[in-house]
Design a protein around this motif. Structure first.
Motif, PDB file in Angstrom:
ATOM      1  N   HIS A  70       0.828  -1.204   0.000  1.00 21.56           N
ATOM      2  CA  HIS A  70       0.000   0.000   0.000  1.00 21.56           C
ATOM      3  C   HIS A  70       0.863   1.254   0.000  1.00 21.56           C
ATOM      4  N   GLY A  71       1.988   1.204   0.682  1.00 25.45           N
ATOM      5  CA  GLY A  71       2.906   2.339   0.628  1.00 25.45           C
ATOM      6  C   GLY A  71       3.465   2.547  -0.769  1.00 25.45           C
ATOM      7  N   LEU A  72       3.802   1.447  -1.451  1.00 32.53           N
ATOM      8  CA  LEU A  72       4.285   1.552  -2.829  1.00 32.53           C
ATOM      9  C   LEU A  72       3.194   2.099  -3.739  1.00 32.53           C
ATOM     10  N   PHE A  73       1.951   1.693  -3.498  1.00 32.72           N
ATOM     11  CA  PHE A  73       0.817   2.238  -4.243  1.00 32.72           C
ATOM     12  C   PHE A  73       0.730   3.759  -4.092  1.00 32.72           C
ATOM     13  N   ARG A  74       0.795   4.243  -2.870  1.00 33.54           N
ATOM     14  CA  ARG A  74       0.686   5.682  -2.647  1.00 33.54           C
ATOM     15  C   ARG A  74       1.872   6.429  -3.255  1.00 33.54           C
ATOM     16  N   VAL A  94      -5.487 -10.185  -1.535  1.00 32.04           N
ATOM     17  CA  VAL A  94      -4.557  -9.080  -1.294  1.00 32.04           C
ATOM     18  C   VAL A  94      -5.225  -7.739  -1.592  1.00 32.04           C
ATOM     19  N   LEU A  95      -5.851  -7.619  -2.751  1.00 36.33           N
ATOM     20  CA  LEU A  95      -6.466  -6.349  -3.114  1.00 36.33           C
ATOM     21  C   LEU A  95      -7.626  -6.001  -2.193  1.00 36.33           C
ATOM     22  N   SER A  96      -8.437  -6.990  -1.858  1.00 32.66           N
ATOM     23  CA  SER A  96      -9.575  -6.702  -0.982  1.00 32.66           C
ATOM     24  C   SER A  96      -9.098  -6.289   0.402  1.00 32.66           C
ATOM     25  N   ARG A  97      -8.030  -6.917   0.896  1.00 32.32           N
ATOM     26  CA  ARG A  97      -7.499  -6.563   2.211  1.00 32.32           C
ATOM     27  C   ARG A  97      -6.949  -5.145   2.208  1.00 32.32           C
ATOM     28  N   GLY A 100      -9.360  -2.061   1.964  1.00 33.18           N
ATOM     29  CA  GLY A 100     -10.010  -1.635   3.188  1.00 33.18           C
ATOM     30  C   GLY A 100      -9.288  -0.503   3.895  1.00 33.18           C
ATOM     31  N   LEU A 101      -8.008  -0.299   3.585  1.00 34.34           N
ATOM     32  CA  LEU A 101      -7.265   0.803   4.197  1.00 34.34           C
ATOM     33  C   LEU A 101      -7.698   2.151   3.652  1.00 34.34           C
ATOM     34  N   GLU A 102      -8.118   2.174   2.409  1.00 29.64           N
ATOM     35  CA  GLU A 102      -8.418   3.433   1.715  1.00 29.64           C
ATOM     36  C   GLU A 102      -9.459   3.135   0.624  1.00 29.64           C
ATOM     37  N   PRO A 103     -10.711   2.901   1.020  1.00 27.89           N
ATOM     38  CA  PRO A 103     -11.725   2.425   0.070  1.00 27.89           C
ATOM     39  C   PRO A 103     -11.944   3.341  -1.128  1.00 27.89           C
ATOM     40  N   ALA A 105      -9.724   4.824  -2.859  1.00 32.32           N
ATOM     41  CA  ALA A 105      -8.611   4.758  -3.812  1.00 32.32           C
ATOM     42  C   ALA A 105      -8.628   3.392  -4.503  1.00 32.32           C
ATOM     43  N   ASP A 106      -8.569   3.396  -5.823  1.00 34.84           N
ATOM     44  CA  ASP A 106      -8.600   2.165  -6.608  1.00 34.84           C
ATOM     45  C   ASP A 106      -7.173   1.693  -6.868  1.00 34.84           C
ATOM     46  N   LEU A 107      -6.778   0.585  -6.254  1.00 30.20           N
ATOM     47  CA  LEU A 107      -5.420   0.073  -6.415  1.00 30.20           C
ATOM     48  C   LEU A 107      -5.094  -0.262  -7.866  1.00 30.20           C
TER      49      LEU A 107
END
Length: 248
Positions: A70-74, A94-97, A100-103, A105-107
């Motif tokens: 998630h940090g790499l995503f941001r 993985v994606l669903s988990r 949940g941190l930032e609903p 934002a679309d990974l």
């Protein structure tokens, strides 16, 4: 360079100065990350400024294996990304988990997602793998080309598929959690170091790297236990250890 760098080696949570599961695989300029658990992203950035990697593989959704994705995503969303999507190979949870941190934002705006297990060409490698027993869906990973085979269990209980996953590999990275009380569990979801040695022998691997150590465990004891079941070279996955990916 053709090598594996240990980003993190702890299970559950990181010990001081360490990180949870993560490995950087480099092959002639191609950079692939295997797992990004707690505290692995800063270590990855020491080796790959701006998070400049070519692919990411995440074995399963437990945060000690995926949270720093998630940090790499941001980072790529708000900072260093060039607009292209980064190939991500992972189990569906993985994606669903992480969502949940930032609903909001679309990974998938950052990651080009491919489901594991599966068979894919990934840079200089063929990526394959199998589902292994764990509390959640976990994909053991096998990377191979015409010169080398690298296998990685993620987290797993004992299973005959471990022998096939690491068959004739040049380096087999295996979890050796040695969590107290694990052998009394009715359904096994983690390995002991001795079991890792056993399955490494069954696989016929050349080198065994032990990882995912339970915090507080004596790693030398784990090596001795693995040695009782495996006669080949045994490595301890210490942070920043660099292992050449050389064929036999």
């Amino acid at each position: 360079m053709r090598q594996v760098t240990v980003l993190g080696s702890c299970g559950a949570y990181p010990e001081p100065g360490r990180a949870c599961s993560g490995f950087l695989v480099e092959w002639d300029g191609f950079r692939l990350v295997l797992d990004l658990g707690y505290a692995t992203l800063p270590r990855l950035l020491n080796h790959c400024p701006d998070g400049a990697v070519d692919a990411v593989v995440i074995t399963h959704e437990h945060p000690d294996h995926c949270i720093d994705l998630h940090g790499l995503f941001r980072m790529r969303l708000y900072g260093a990304g060039d607009g292209s999507r980064l190939p991500l190979y992972c189990t569906p949870g993985v994606l669903s988990r992480l969502s949940g941190l930032e609903p909001e934002a679309d990974l998938r705006t950052v990651f080009d997602v491919h489901e594991l297990p599966g068979a894919y060409p990934v840079g200089p490698f063929e990526l394959g793998g199998v589902l292994l027993p764990h509390h959640v869906a976990n994909a053991g990973v096998r990377l191979r080309n015409d010169q080398v085979v690298l296998a990685y269990t993620g987290d797993t209980g004992p299973d005959p598929l471990l022998a096939e996953l690491g068959r004739d590999s040049d380096l087999y990275i295996m979890e050796a959690t040695d969590r107290k009380g694990e052998l009394r569990e009715p359904h096994r979801n983690l390995l002991t170091a001795e079991e890792a040695g056993h399955w490494a022998t069954r696989a016929g691997t050349r080198r065994l790297m032990l990882t995912h150590f339970w915090p507080g465990n004596d790693r030398a004891v784990s090596v001795a236990a693995a040695r009782s079941a495996f006669d080949g070279e045994i490595l301890i996955a210490d942070e920043d250890l660099v292992v050449p990916l050389d064929p036999a």
